[in-house]
Scaffold this motif. Sequence first.
Motif, short mmCIF file in Angstrom:
data_model
loop_
_atom_site.label_atom_id
_atom_site.label_comp_id
_atom_site.label_asym_id
_atom_site.label_seq_id
_atom_site.Cartn_x
_atom_site.Cartn_y
_atom_site.Cartn_z
N GLY A 158 0.82 -1.28 0.13
CA GLY A 158 0.10 0.04 -0.09
C GLY A 158 0.95 1.21 -0.03
N ARG A 159 0.05 2.50 -0.19
CA ARG A 159 1.06 3.66 -0.29
C ARG A 159 1.33 4.09 1.06
N ASN A 160 2.26 5.10 1.10
CA ASN A 160 2.83 5.73 2.45
C ASN A 160 1.62 6.10 3.15
N GLY A 161 1.65 5.47 4.41
CA GLY A 161 0.43 6.31 5.51
C GLY A 161 -0.66 5.46 5.34
N ALA A 162 -0.65 4.30 4.74
CA ALA A 162 -1.97 3.53 4.39
C ALA A 162 -2.32 2.53 5.66
N GLY A 163 -1.33 2.45 6.66
CA GLY A 163 -1.43 1.79 7.93
C GLY A 163 -0.83 0.54 7.86
N LYS A 164 0.19 0.25 7.13
CA LYS A 164 0.97 -0.90 7.02
C LYS A 164 1.80 -1.09 8.47
N SER A 165 2.48 -0.27 8.52
CA SER A 165 3.43 -0.41 9.87
C SER A 165 2.48 -0.18 11.11
N THR A 166 1.37 0.45 11.06
CA THR A 166 0.33 0.41 12.20
C THR A 166 0.00 -1.14 12.50
N LEU A 167 -0.21 -1.79 11.30
CA LEU A 167 -0.85 -3.29 11.28
C LEU A 167 0.24 -3.94 11.98
N LEU A 168 1.40 -3.66 11.58
CA LEU A 168 2.65 -4.43 12.30
C LEU A 168 2.66 -4.36 13.96
N LYS A 169 2.47 -3.11 14.06
CA LYS A 169 2.66 -2.71 15.50
C LYS A 169 1.45 -3.26 16.30
N VAL A 170 0.20 -3.34 15.74
CA VAL A 170 -0.93 -4.12 16.32
C VAL A 170 -0.63 -5.57 16.53
N LEU A 171 0.11 -6.10 15.47
CA LEU A 171 0.46 -7.66 15.63
C LEU A 171 1.49 -7.70 16.85
N ALA A 172 2.42 -6.89 16.73
CA ALA A 172 3.64 -6.86 17.69
C ALA A 172 2.96 -6.51 19.31
N ARG A 173 1.82 -6.31 19.42
CA ARG A 173 1.14 -6.09 20.60
C ARG A 173 1.39 -4.65 21.25
N VAL A 174 2.16 -3.73 20.37
CA VAL A 174 2.35 -2.44 20.65
C VAL A 174 1.14 -1.65 20.77
#
Lengths: 246, 273
Positions: free
Chosen positions: A63-79
């Motif tokens: 997805g494009r920048n700011g689409a929530g990709k890294s946010t999704l990883l952080k949710v999975l990382a329990r952060v």
Amino acid sequence: MSIDLIVEGTDITLAYRRTRHRVSSLKQTAIDTINRRIAYENFYALNSVSFTVARGETLAVIGRNGAGKSTLLKVLARVLPPTTGRVIVRGSVAPMIELGAGFNPELTGAENIMLYGTLLGRDSKVMQSRIEAIADWAQLTEHLDIPIRAYSSGMVARLAFATATDVTPDLLLIDEVLSVGDEDFQARSKARTAEMIKSGCAVVLVTHDLATVESMATRALYLDHGTMRAIGTPEEVIDTYHADLR
Amino acid sequence: MQLYDSAIKQTPVLAPLKGVWEKRSLLRLLVARDLTVRYKRSVIGIWWSLLNPLFTTAVMFYVFNTVFKARLPNGQAFLPYLLSGVLCMTLFNQGLTMAADSIATGAGVLTKVYVRPEIFAFSATISSAINFLFGLIPLTVVLLIFGKHPGWKTPLLLVFMTCMTLFTTGLGLLLAIAYVNFDDSRSLINIFLLALQYMTPVFYPISALGPHTQKVIHLNPLTSYLQVFRDVYGGNAVSTVHEWLMMGFTSVSVFVLGFYIFGRAWPKVVAKL
């Protein structure tokens, strides 16, 4: 069957109430409150995202920048805890999100291996016995007893990668970290990652490199402004992504 | 096997406490990191960290003893009284500000790896407690010079330090929420801390105040901490049952309150880091 599902995400939503002007001082907040000028809006970093990742699967998130990709990883990382919806992760997680977070430049290589490994949730006694093997892989055995502020950035990256990948987790989260260091290190780190995937852990991979998606991923998820635009085989999802870019 | 299910509600206060306890080996490493960075790599490390309280004491001693010619009642020596006051306030200030800062400075880790953020606050207050122990060296020297000694109550120092650690950890977590949300909260809090310092009998005896002011000073929990410390180490004051109760009550209640509010605010705080 569900035992083999490492990740189960159901309607994951992450919403922030943020102020329109991004006020971050008490003074401004006080003035705005008096003038009744604070306008809040809901911002959805992730909006009702659902997917599963089974053992042995590699899910690429594009997805494009700011689409929530890294946010999704952080949710999975329990952060980041989801605002609504549900995430279940079965087993151990190795977050390879910005490697070396938690390294201290004043500490020696060996001390940093201990600290970083323990931060990643490993037993400190086990870590103590692994220092040598980790340093060996990172080719830093002779430099273990000096503070890492004397290291080059490539050396730091090697130490971080070697520590993070010392054990095979049940879930590996990768955020564009495969592109650091020199060619030799890149080749070795790619080989090691491939080995981990082969040994049966589930992988969630965030990347902009669509060639990597096609070669590594078994499935792909395309995020657009926090919502799921497409999920399926890498070819299909990349086609949708390309169509949107045009 | 580890299992993370976001739908499972965490018990407030108890779940974070359990999380900190389970990661106590990490806590030990974090404290070791703080101390290593401060002491091991420089020869003057320990003396450097003592420089601030010792210099503050020297300035205050000159101002109040020589310029204002202040005298404690019953001919009590001023220097041990003052130095113990400064050391106690340094422990409080340093523990509190380091704990409050620990969340923002740990942001790099806290936004990438799952760790209970409370561990960072704890490591800050425990390191300041260890710093405080180094500060007892010059205090002991001063006590001996004035013909005193630490006294048989010294083991109770452990109670004082435990209470102070709980108090500053809880308060530090509350401040951390403000630090992350408002850039300018720091300067406001510094003014408040300065006022609190003057409301604590660091360089004056409580008996020198009027009855009304005395009541106000006793409402300040730090007065109790300070009087207890002076009593248990060197007998520079006489502590009352009221002061011990005040210390015990405020430490536990502020700690629980800090953990409770911080735990509830954390999802919003981590999103802003």
